[in-house]
Design a protein around this motif. Structure first.
Motif, mmCIF file in Angstrom:
data_model
loop_
_atom_site.group_PDB
_atom_site.id
_atom_site.type_symbol
_atom_site.label_atom_id
_atom_site.label_comp_id
_atom_site.label_asym_id
_atom_site.label_seq_id
_atom_site.Cartn_x
_atom_site.Cartn_y
_atom_site.Cartn_z
ATOM 1 N N ASP A 125 0.819 -1.370 -0.237
ATOM 2 C CA ASP A 125 -0.019 0.055 -0.070
ATOM 3 C C ASP A 125 0.815 1.215 0.002
ATOM 4 O O ASP A 125 1.588 1.250 0.831
ATOM 5 N N PHE A 126 0.541 2.186 -0.972
ATOM 6 C CA PHE A 126 1.166 3.391 -1.112
ATOM 7 C C PHE A 126 0.500 4.645 -0.343
ATOM 8 O O PHE A 126 -0.510 4.513 0.194
ATOM 9 N N TYR A 127 1.030 5.828 -0.529
ATOM 10 C CA TYR A 127 0.687 6.823 0.260
ATOM 11 C C TYR A 127 0.915 8.115 -0.920
ATOM 12 O O TYR A 127 1.583 8.914 -0.598
ATOM 13 N N ALA A 128 0.206 7.958 -2.092
ATOM 14 C CA ALA A 128 0.524 8.710 -3.305
ATOM 15 C C ALA A 128 -0.370 9.839 -3.625
ATOM 16 O O ALA A 128 -0.289 10.646 -4.545
ATOM 17 N N GLY A 129 -1.541 10.369 -2.484
ATOM 18 C CA GLY A 129 -2.327 11.270 -2.753
ATOM 19 C C GLY A 129 -1.748 12.541 -1.909
ATOM 20 O O GLY A 129 -1.767 12.309 -0.530
ATOM 21 N N ARG A 130 -1.256 13.490 -2.402
ATOM 22 C CA ARG A 130 -0.793 14.544 -2.017
ATOM 23 C C ARG A 130 -1.713 15.448 -1.172
ATOM 24 O O ARG A 130 -1.373 15.663 0.207
ATOM 25 N N GLN A 131 -2.913 15.598 -1.346
ATOM 26 C CA GLN A 131 -4.005 16.213 -0.349
ATOM 27 C C GLN A 131 -4.273 15.490 0.655
ATOM 28 O O GLN A 131 -4.184 16.017 2.037
ATOM 29 N N HIS A 132 -4.147 14.050 0.733
ATOM 30 C CA HIS A 132 -4.680 13.288 1.790
ATOM 31 C C HIS A 132 -3.334 13.263 2.648
ATOM 32 O O HIS A 132 -3.296 13.598 3.936
ATOM 33 N N GLY A 290 5.244 9.867 -20.346
ATOM 34 C CA GLY A 290 4.038 10.184 -20.824
ATOM 35 C C GLY A 290 3.078 10.239 -19.964
ATOM 36 O O GLY A 290 3.435 10.108 -18.542
ATOM 37 N N PRO A 291 1.692 10.530 -20.336
ATOM 38 C CA PRO A 291 0.681 10.581 -19.086
ATOM 39 C C PRO A 291 0.572 9.066 -18.453
ATOM 40 O O PRO A 291 0.364 8.050 -19.081
ATOM 41 N N MET A 292 0.522 9.253 -17.078
ATOM 42 C CA MET A 292 0.473 7.845 -16.529
ATOM 43 C C MET A 292 -0.625 7.685 -15.375
ATOM 44 O O MET A 292 -0.964 6.586 -14.780
ATOM 45 N N LEU A 293 -1.491 8.845 -15.040
ATOM 46 C CA LEU A 293 -2.613 8.790 -14.539
ATOM 47 C C LEU A 293 -3.821 8.570 -15.433
ATOM 48 O O LEU A 293 -3.731 8.564 -16.382
ATOM 49 N N TYR A 294 -4.806 8.492 -14.437
ATOM 50 C CA TYR A 294 -6.380 7.999 -15.345
ATOM 51 C C TYR A 294 -7.265 9.014 -14.695
ATOM 52 O O TYR A 294 -7.258 9.241 -13.562
ATOM 53 N N ASP A 295 -8.106 9.403 -15.657
ATOM 54 C CA ASP A 295 -9.475 10.489 -15.251
ATOM 55 C C ASP A 295 -10.421 9.312 -15.205
ATOM 56 O O ASP A 295 -11.380 9.056 -15.810
ATOM 57 N N GLU A 320 -6.220 12.849 -9.164
ATOM 58 C CA GLU A 320 -5.664 13.820 -7.898
ATOM 59 C C GLU A 320 -4.613 13.061 -7.337
ATOM 60 O O GLU A 320 -3.726 13.729 -6.381
ATOM 61 N N LEU A 321 -4.104 11.991 -7.795
ATOM 62 C CA LEU A 321 -2.783 11.197 -7.453
ATOM 63 C C LEU A 321 -1.462 11.912 -7.758
ATOM 64 O O LEU A 321 -1.601 12.453 -8.766
ATOM 65 N N TYR A 322 -0.543 11.924 -6.948
ATOM 66 C CA TYR A 322 0.848 12.541 -7.144
ATOM 67 C C TYR A 322 1.580 11.650 -8.030
ATOM 68 O O TYR A 322 2.429 11.836 -8.790
ATOM 69 N N THR A 349 -4.914 7.016 -0.254
ATOM 70 C CA THR A 349 -5.830 7.652 -0.169
ATOM 71 C C THR A 349 -5.898 8.714 -1.357
ATOM 72 O O THR A 349 -5.201 9.557 -1.271
ATOM 73 N N ILE A 350 -7.029 8.751 -1.986
ATOM 74 C CA ILE A 350 -7.312 9.811 -3.196
ATOM 75 C C ILE A 350 -8.208 10.701 -2.623
ATOM 76 O O ILE A 350 -9.292 10.608 -2.517
ATOM 77 N N SER A 351 -7.539 11.884 -2.483
ATOM 78 C CA SER A 351 -8.576 13.051 -1.859
ATOM 79 C C SER A 351 -8.364 14.104 -2.632
ATOM 80 O O SER A 351 -7.131 14.599 -3.370
#
Length: 415
Positions: A125-132, A290-295, A320-322, A349-351
């Motif tokens: 488990d990662f911690y990749a959401g900056r806002q969270h 290239g783009p690696m996140l998803y909408d 929203e992930l970093y 967590t994605i916040s």
């Protein structure tokens, strides 16, 4: 990409999670029968194990769909994944001439039971959401030290428990553990009083890597078989006492819920988006080609025990992930750690930026200080026994949507 038309009418419904563009992989059973590999299409599940037996699916790597789990196909690699997707598309598309042969192998989704779609090898488990990370940091360290000094440089993670990853619809007991009140001299043992959710995405490794091998972000992206919704249930009070100095342990080991359908990387390809602007330059091995996140639109809903009213608590988006799953996987292998087919990576967590877009109750209620009022009038700071929590998500295309199915769990009283 527009909606791909199927001869199965329910697959052409713009509100369906499972159009021909999707073709997610799951495992199902009917009363009195064993588990079989299936593909969701419209309001049905296609029995692909039966199609393979009938010779309508014949993969170059041999029979891979007979074990009631998707691990054999996952291990076969991207070329075979593409081969199966092309075969399924050809069988199900409008004008294929295959309807008479395929239709007998369709079963209504509301007549089946869904199971874990794959055997989890290991879970990180990662911690990749900056806002969270920022929100939690403010609560525990203050705004001036909210983000740990390494956070903008490295995808932070911990190794969790594969043994308690469960499929949507699996209820579980409230965890117990050591708890320590701020004014107590000694800890006590008992049920968690601050049980929480974490809205996450889960990435599933298909093709693994050898011990000692390091993979690039691009290579890591190609290794990912698909994605699920993931709820990393968390006992905040157990975690507060145990996490120093080594991080989460029993506070998260009791249950992690995933959605029942694996949405393939190929199905999500049209929805790639770029990562947010980097506040600190990343080291070369973490830079994206290239783009690696998803909408992917995400939401959290709660239904209290005995109530017929469901409250949507939060809406946010996977963009929203970093750090992307590919970056997390590349970092995971950077020490020479072997990655195995069936490994599961939680995004963290994605916040979003606002209270109604936070991905945990810890944030929504700001540590329990700002309780939420639900649609039925009940009030929550954290999860109570009998509460049912549901995560949902979909990517919106031109006249179609790519959905994951519900990721649901109900909390039972402590054993």
């Amino acid at each position: 990409m527009p909606l791909m038309q199927s001869w199965l009418d329910s697959a052409n419904d713009p509100a369906s999670d499972f159009p021909l563009n999707n073709l997610p992989y799951g495992v199902f059973s009917q009363t009195g029968e064993g588990r079989r590999c299936g593909v969701a299409i419209g309001a049905c599940v296609l029995d692909v194990a039966a199609l393979e037996t009938a010779g309508l699916i014949s993969l170059s790597a041999g029979a891979l769909l007979q074990q009631g789990r998707w691990n054999p196909l996952m291990a076969a690699g991207p070329a075979v994944w593409a081969e199966l997707r092309a075969t399924l598309t050809a069988l199900l598309q409008a004008g294929s001439g295959k309807e008479a042969q395929v239709r007998p192998h369709l079963v209504a989704l509301d007549e089946v039971r869904l199971h874990m779609p794959f055997d989890v090898a290991e879970y990180t488990d990662f911690y990749a959401g900056r806002q969270h990370a920022f929100n939690v940091g403010i609560m525990f360290r203050g705004p001036e030290n909210a983000l740990p000094p390494n956070w903008l440089h490295i995808p932070i993670g911990y190794n969790g428990r594969a043994s308690t990853v469960v499929v949507s619809g699996t209820d579980f007991h409230r965890p117990s553990g050591q708890l320590k009140a701020p004014d107590a001299d000694m800890p006590s043992f008992g049920p968690s009083r601050r049980l929480d959710i974490e809205l996450e995405m889960g990435a599933i490794v298909g093709a693994g890597s050898a011990m000692g091998a390091r993979v690039s972000v691009a290579e890591a992206d190609a290794m990912i078989f698909g994605y699920v919704l993931l709820n990393d249930w968390s006992a905040r009070d157990i975690q507060a006492w145990e996490y120093q100095p080594l991080g989460p342990f029993q506070a998260k080991a009791f249950a992690t819920t995933i959605s029942p359908w694996i949405v393939t990387r190929a199905a999500l390809e049209p929805f790639r988006v770029a990562a947010p602007a980097r506040e600190k330059p990343l080291l070369p091995y973490l830079k994206e080609p290239g783009p690696m996140l998803y909408d992917i639109a995400l939401e959290v809903a709660m239904q209290p025990a005995g109530s017929d009213q469901v409250t949507t608590l939060s809406r946010t988006n996977a963009r929203e992930l970093y750090y992307s799953a590919a970056q997390q996987l590349a970092h995971h292998s950077s020490s020479g750690c072997a990655m195995r087919s069936g490994d599961l990576l939680g995004s963290g967590t994605i916040s979003g930026p606002d209270k109604d877009s936070y991905g945990s109750l810890l944030e929504m209620t700001w540590g329990g200080k700002e309780p939420l009022t639900l649609a039925d009038g009940s009030v929550r700071s954290f999860i109570e026994d009998g509460d049912t929590l549901t995560l949902r998500g979909h990517a919106q295309g031109d006249g179609y949507r790519i959905g994951f199915g519900d990721c649901t769990g109900t909390v039972l009283p402590a054993a």
